[in-house]
Design a protein around this motif. Structure first.
Motif, PDB file in Angstrom:
ATOM      1  N   UNK A   1       1.991   9.896 -10.673  1.00 24.46           N
ATOM      2  CA  UNK A   1       1.846   8.720  -9.815  1.00 24.46           C
ATOM      3  C   UNK A   1       1.781   9.153  -8.352  1.00 24.46           C
ATOM      4  N   UNK A   2       0.771   8.662  -7.643  1.00 25.97           N
ATOM      5  CA  UNK A   2       0.639   8.869  -6.203  1.00 25.97           C
ATOM      6  C   UNK A   2       0.361   7.511  -5.572  1.00 25.97           C
ATOM      7  N   UNK A   3       1.335   7.022  -4.829  1.00 26.52           N
ATOM      8  CA  UNK A   3       1.263   5.713  -4.178  1.00 26.52           C
ATOM      9  C   UNK A   3       0.970   4.625  -5.212  1.00 26.52           C
ATOM     10  N   UNK A   4      -0.217   4.026  -5.139  1.00 27.69           N
ATOM     11  CA  UNK A   4      -0.534   2.912  -6.042  1.00 27.69           C
ATOM     12  C   UNK A   4      -1.536   3.304  -7.126  1.00 27.69           C
ATOM     13  N   UNK A   5      -1.678   4.612  -7.366  1.00 29.42           N
ATOM     14  CA  UNK A   5      -2.556   5.095  -8.425  1.00 29.42           C
ATOM     15  C   UNK A   5      -1.787   6.021  -9.356  1.00 29.42           C
TER      16      UNK A   5
END
Length: 101
Positions: free
Chosen positions: A12-16
């Motif tokens: 997971x990276x931020x909202x992705x």
């Protein structure tokens, strides 16, 4: 005895979120476990306000490609000769519903 049926590795990276690994043990395939795991993954990501799921799959892996398509993953890119066997990687994406809006 504990039994390992499937594994999903998610980054997971931020909202992705990138699905780096998704597999169901050979002897448990075609019994709905993959669909159960993918539905759980999608619901969990929606709760975390993730807007997009990403993955890559070999163009030659038709079973996996059909599986991801059944969950509305669409092909958004291509990596030529990505795998050792010379096959291309299909870059797939699924936009998620953001429940907090």
């Amino acid at each position: 005895a504990n039994l390992l049926i499937g594994i999903c590795v998610l980054h997971v990276v931020h909202d992705e979120a990138q699905i780096n690994y998704f597999v169901i043990s050979q002897k448990f395939r075609e019994r709905g476990f993959g669909s159960y795991l993918m539905n759980y993954l999608i619901k969990s990501c929606e709760k975390l306000n993730i807007n997009k799921l990403l993955l890559e799959v070999s163009q030659r892996n038709l079973i996996a490609e059909n599986f991801y398509s059944s969950f509305d993953f669409s092909t958004v890119g291509l990596r030529k000769n990505y795998y050792k066997d010379g096959s291309d990687a299909l870059l797939k994406e699924k936009k998620l519903v953001n429940n907090s809006l």
